[in-house]
Design a protein around this motif. Structure first.
Motif, PDB file in Angstrom:
ATOM      1  N   PHE A  12       0.822  -1.206   0.000  1.00 22.89           N
ATOM      2  CA  PHE A  12       0.000   0.000   0.000  1.00 22.89           C
ATOM      3  C   PHE A  12       0.862   1.265   0.000  1.00 22.89           C
ATOM      4  O   PHE A  12       0.426   2.314  -0.473  1.00 22.89           O
ATOM      5  CB  PHE A  12      -0.936   0.043   1.208  1.00 22.89           C
ATOM      6  N   THR A  13       2.078   1.188   0.526  1.00 20.98           N
ATOM      7  CA  THR A  13       2.914   2.390   0.647  1.00 20.98           C
ATOM      8  C   THR A  13       3.284   2.991  -0.700  1.00 20.98           C
ATOM      9  O   THR A  13       3.631   4.170  -0.763  1.00 20.98           O
ATOM     10  CB  THR A  13       4.192   2.111   1.464  1.00 20.98           C
ATOM     11  N   LYS A  14       3.190   2.222  -1.763  1.00 22.53           N
ATOM     12  CA  LYS A  14       3.531   2.765  -3.090  1.00 22.53           C
ATOM     13  C   LYS A  14       2.568   3.877  -3.514  1.00 22.53           C
ATOM     14  O   LYS A  14       2.882   4.666  -4.395  1.00 22.53           O
ATOM     15  CB  LYS A  14       3.601   1.647  -4.126  1.00 22.53           C
ATOM     16  N   TYR A  15       1.396   3.951  -2.884  1.00 20.52           N
ATOM     17  CA  TYR A  15       0.395   4.961  -3.223  1.00 20.52           C
ATOM     18  C   TYR A  15       0.469   6.197  -2.323  1.00 20.52           C
ATOM     19  O   TYR A  15      -0.331   7.109  -2.458  1.00 20.52           O
ATOM     20  CB  TYR A  15      -1.008   4.363  -3.138  1.00 20.52           C
ATOM     21  N   VAL A  16       1.423   6.210  -1.404  1.00 24.68           N
ATOM     22  CA  VAL A  16       1.568   7.341  -0.487  1.00 24.68           C
ATOM     23  C   VAL A  16       2.448   8.396  -1.155  1.00 24.68           C
ATOM     24  O   VAL A  16       3.600   8.140  -1.475  1.00 24.68           O
ATOM     25  CB  VAL A  16       2.169   6.879   0.857  1.00 24.68           C
ATOM     26  N   ASP A  17       1.865   9.560  -1.366  1.00 20.35           N
ATOM     27  CA  ASP A  17       2.604  10.651  -1.990  1.00 20.35           C
ATOM     28  C   ASP A  17       2.618  11.865  -1.054  1.00 20.35           C
ATOM     29  O   ASP A  17       2.107  11.803   0.063  1.00 20.35           O
ATOM     30  CB  ASP A  17       2.022  10.991  -3.363  1.00 20.35           C
ATOM     31  N   GLU A  18       3.200  12.965  -1.510  1.00 18.97           N
ATOM     32  CA  GLU A  18       3.329  14.166  -0.683  1.00 18.97           C
ATOM     33  C   GLU A  18       1.969  14.709  -0.240  1.00 18.97           C
ATOM     34  O   GLU A  18       1.805  15.145   0.891  1.00 18.97           O
ATOM     35  CB  GLU A  18       4.120  15.253  -1.433  1.00 18.97           C
ATOM     36  N   GLU A  19       1.000  14.692  -1.149  1.00 18.25           N
ATOM     37  CA  GLU A  19      -0.338  15.192  -0.818  1.00 18.25           C
ATOM     38  C   GLU A  19      -0.964  14.372   0.303  1.00 18.25           C
ATOM     39  O   GLU A  19      -1.514  14.919   1.261  1.00 18.25           O
ATOM     40  CB  GLU A  19      -1.223  15.143  -2.076  1.00 18.25           C
ATOM     41  N   PHE A  20      -0.861  13.056   0.190  1.00 19.04           N
ATOM     42  CA  PHE A  20      -1.425  12.165   1.203  1.00 19.04           C
ATOM     43  C   PHE A  20      -0.700  12.335   2.540  1.00 19.04           C
ATOM     44  O   PHE A  20      -1.331  12.388   3.599  1.00 19.04           O
ATOM     45  CB  PHE A  20      -1.342  10.714   0.715  1.00 19.04           C
ATOM     46  N   GLY A  69      -4.730  12.679  -5.471  1.00 10.98           N
ATOM     47  CA  GLY A  69      -4.262  12.491  -6.836  1.00 10.98           C
ATOM     48  C   GLY A  69      -3.699  11.106  -7.098  1.00 10.98           C
ATOM     49  O   GLY A  69      -3.728  10.629  -8.234  1.00 10.98           O
ATOM     50  N   SER A  70      -3.216  10.439  -6.083  1.00 12.73           N
ATOM     51  CA  SER A  70      -2.655   9.089  -6.226  1.00 12.73           C
ATOM     52  C   SER A  70      -3.732   8.031  -6.440  1.00 12.73           C
ATOM     53  O   SER A  70      -3.418   6.885  -6.741  1.00 12.73           O
ATOM     54  CB  SER A  70      -1.851   8.726  -4.977  1.00 12.73           C
ATOM     55  N   GLY A  71      -5.000   8.425  -6.260  1.00 17.25           N
ATOM     56  CA  GLY A  71      -6.095   7.466  -6.376  1.00 17.25           C
ATOM     57  C   GLY A  71      -6.596   6.955  -5.047  1.00 17.25           C
ATOM     58  O   GLY A  71      -7.595   6.246  -4.980  1.00 17.25           O
TER      59      GLY A  71
END
Length: 192
Positions: free
Chosen positions: A26-34, A181-183
């Motif tokens: 799941f960590t692959k979907y963690v971005d700066e916005e999140f 934005g990452s979904g």
């Protein structure tokens, strides 16, 4: 009265990890916005070492001051020496096999966990975070007051379900939806 809030990450098809509960993917979907959202809205949901790493260890708890986790969730960090993973919260581990936690600030609940949750709800303080896992969520499904579901944009097909509870219609009302934005989508539901 305090709420029991099940804050959990899940796939689109409702799995919180693979069949063994591993969920690092799941960590692959963690971005700066999140991350910015998490730092601002629920900094207490990060383990203490991660709070230090990101420089937010001094941020006050906003939503939760207590964490409740099952043995499997707690044991994930033990090989790395994380015996008190959420030192910034009052920590409870539900287990019949662990007699005593390696740290005095981690309390083991071996008896009636639903009764303990009802007792905790009567105390003053912020809400109680049900951190995981599926077995514990299944045991406490009728005590859960709020669901905060972080849905990640992936389909697993099988794995560990959101909760291992028997069939029963338990209704919740939609309170909020936040998309990134990452979904990733965070959906909050309250008990009706």
């Amino acid at each position: 009265m305090r709420k029991l809030s099940y804050l959990i990450a899940t796939s689109i098809d409702g799995f919180i990890g693979d069949v063994d509960g591993e969920a690092e993917f799941f960590t692959k979907y963690v971005d700066e916005e999140f991350l910015a959202y998490g730092f601002a809205e629920m900094p207490e949901a990060l383990p203490t070492f991660a709070r230090r790493h990101f420089g937010i260890d001094d941020r006050p708890n906003r939503r939760y001051d207590t964490v409740l986790m099952g043995r499997g969730t707690y044991e994930v960090g033990l090989p790395q020496g994380l015996t008190s993973p959420y030192a910034h919260l009052k920590q409870y581990v539900v287990s019949r096999s662990i007699e005593k936690a390696p740290e005095p600030e981690v309390e083991v609940i071996a008896g009636d966990v639903a009764a303990k949750v009802r007792e905790l709800k009567q105390q003053d303080g912020l809400d109680i975070w049900l951190c995981g896992g599926a077995d514990l969520a299944g045991q406490l499904v009728d005590e859960i007051d709020e669901l905060v579901i972080k849905t990640y944009p992936c389909f697993l097909g099988s794995g560990m379900p959101l909760a291992k509870a028997g069939f029963g219609i338990r209704e919740f009302a939609l309170e909020a939806v936040r998309s990134f934005g990452s979904g990733v989508v965070i959906t909050t539901y309250g008990r009706e």
